[in-house]
Enzyme design. Structure first.
Site, PDB file in Angstrom:
ATOM      1  N   ASP A 148       1.425  44.230  75.429  1.00  0.00           N
ATOM      2  CA  ASP A 148       2.346  44.384  74.298  1.00  0.00           C
ATOM      3  C   ASP A 148       2.025  45.698  73.587  1.00  0.00           C
ATOM      4  OD1 ASP A 148       3.978  44.119  72.098  1.00  0.00           O
ATOM      5  OD2 ASP A 148       3.373  42.076  71.612  1.00  0.00           O
ATOM      6  N   HIS A 149       2.625  46.792  74.064  1.00  0.00           N
ATOM      7  CA  HIS A 149       2.390  48.115  73.493  1.00  0.00           C
ATOM      8  C   HIS A 149       3.715  48.846  73.274  1.00  0.00           C
ATOM      9  CE1 HIS A 149      -1.891  47.795  74.112  1.00  0.00           C
ATOM     10  NE2 HIS A 149      -1.762  47.680  75.416  1.00  0.00           N
ATOM     11  N   THR A 170      -6.854  43.791  67.255  1.00  0.00           N
ATOM     12  CA  THR A 170      -6.724  44.769  66.172  1.00  0.00           C
ATOM     13  C   THR A 170      -5.770  45.892  66.528  1.00  0.00           C
ATOM     14  OG1 THR A 170      -8.679  45.950  66.989  1.00  0.00           O
ATOM     15  CG2 THR A 170      -9.032  44.313  65.243  1.00  0.00           C
ATOM     16  N   GLU A 215      -4.077  49.287  68.852  1.00  0.00           N
ATOM     17  CA  GLU A 215      -4.439  50.670  69.169  1.00  0.00           C
ATOM     18  C   GLU A 215      -3.491  51.626  68.471  1.00  0.00           C
ATOM     19  OE1 GLU A 215      -3.748  48.525  71.855  1.00  0.00           O
ATOM     20  OE2 GLU A 215      -5.838  47.934  72.158  1.00  0.00           O
ATOM     21  N   ASN A 223       0.335  52.077  69.262  1.00  0.00           N
ATOM     22  CA  ASN A 223       1.338  51.156  68.754  1.00  0.00           C
ATOM     23  C   ASN A 223       1.837  51.546  67.364  1.00  0.00           C
ATOM     24  OD1 ASN A 223       1.044  49.283  70.976  1.00  0.00           O
ATOM     25  ND2 ASN A 223      -0.925  48.729  70.072  1.00  0.00           N
TER      26      ASN A 223
END
Length: 325
Positions: free
Chosen positions: A37-38, A104, A106, A109
């Protein structure tokens, strides 16, 4: 027996291809399908960047395996209430387990969407608030208010819910975030293996769970492994190139441009690449590595497929590897 899962990387294949591969994984005997999920991918050349939530909705109608994200970032571009609504909807549509994997996040995103990329302590606090909000919305039947430092709710209510709430798993590569998994989550996810996992991370999760009054064995533990298989070892090795940047400690760096991330990956040495990824020209090598990871304490092993001919890996997993386990 350890569970063998398929990691469908949105970065590497189109959403349509990933649906096909998820079907092949189901036929081969895999136990679960995860997806990334990016917003931006980990590399630029021939990259994709499908939207995980849309893809999971489609996958819920095409495969009968459990599905989930590995992982959804708990960051500014997703309000926790919207995350909860999305996964409750997927859960209502699917007949099997749905897992919301959280981390947390990256920089890739956040920065492309004009959000700030804060220090780790802020990101960790956002993750904790996201977990609390999602669980409140999943589990409570009334209206929910929440006054956090980063997120809030004002009489929010999920009108569409599945019969069984989505599970929440937390990804961590260090003890601090692992504490959140022990406190709140149904599962713990990581990319860390070897002594760093067995001597540092795994004991920390179990210790924190006991401190929280929980049975550590109730927290499912999953590891992500990128696999490349081909009868020609050098071809299998070269096929890992898109992921080389992940050998360079990029997860906490404020790099959001896939071109920069890809260039950083070119610094990887052959030793780093072969240590990081499961590169095999013999199915027995894959089986041996799965058994080694199981002995470390992992309940699930999520295998990403970066093989030169991805269909070949699904075939040998179904005919040779999974039956041998």
């Amino acid at each position: 027996m350890v569970a063998i899962d398929y990691m469908a990387h949105q970065e590497q294949y189109s959403p349509s291809e990933l649906l096909e591969y998820a079907g092949l994984a189901e036929e081969a005997g895999y136990d679960f399908v995860w997806t990334s999920d990016h917003f931006h991918p980990w590399f630029h050349t021939n990259a994709e960047a499908g939207f995980a939530w849309s893809w999971l909705g489609a996958a819920s109608q095409q495969i009968d395996l459990p599905i989930g994200t590995y992982v959804t970032p708990a960051a500014e571009h997703y309000h926790p209430g919207m995350i909860a609504q999305a996964f409750a909807t997927i859960g209502e549509m699917h007949d099997d387990r749905v897992v919301l994997g959280l981390s947390t996040g990256e920089a890739m995103n956040e920065k492309p969407l004009d959000h700030e990329w804060p220090e780790y302590d802020v990101r960790r606090d956002r993750l904790e608030e996201t977990i609390e909000i999602a669980l409140e919305l999943f589990e409570r039947d009334d209206f929910v208010s929440y006054d956090g430092e980063h997120f809030g709710l004002d009489d929010a209510h999920l009108y569409t819910k599945p019969e069984t709430r989505p599970e929440v798993h937390v990804a961590a590569n260090g003890p601090s975030t692992a504490r959140l998994a022990a406190r709140y989550a149904d599962g713990f996810m990581t990319v860390i293996t070897g002594e760093e996992f067995t001597e540092r991370l795994y004991p920390a999760v179990r210790r924190y769970a006991r401190e929280e009054g929980r049975d550590p064995d109730e927290i499912e533990t999953t590891v992500l492994v990128i696999v490349s298989y081909n009868e020609d070892y050098e071809q299998a090795y070269e096929a890992t190139r898109p992921w080389w940047a992940t050998t360079q400690d990029v997860f906490d760096q404020a790099i959001a441009d896939p071109r920069e991330i890809e260039a950083l990956g070119e610094q990887a040495t052959r030793e780093e690449v072969e240590e990081k990824f499961l590169i095999a020209d013999d199915p027995s090598e894959i089986a041996a590595e799965i058994e080694r990871l199981e002995e470390m304490g992992f309940d699930r092993i999520a295998l990403a497929n970066t093989s030169p001919e991805p269909e070949q890996l699904f075939e040998v997993m179904g005919t040779d590897v999974i039956p041998s386990l």
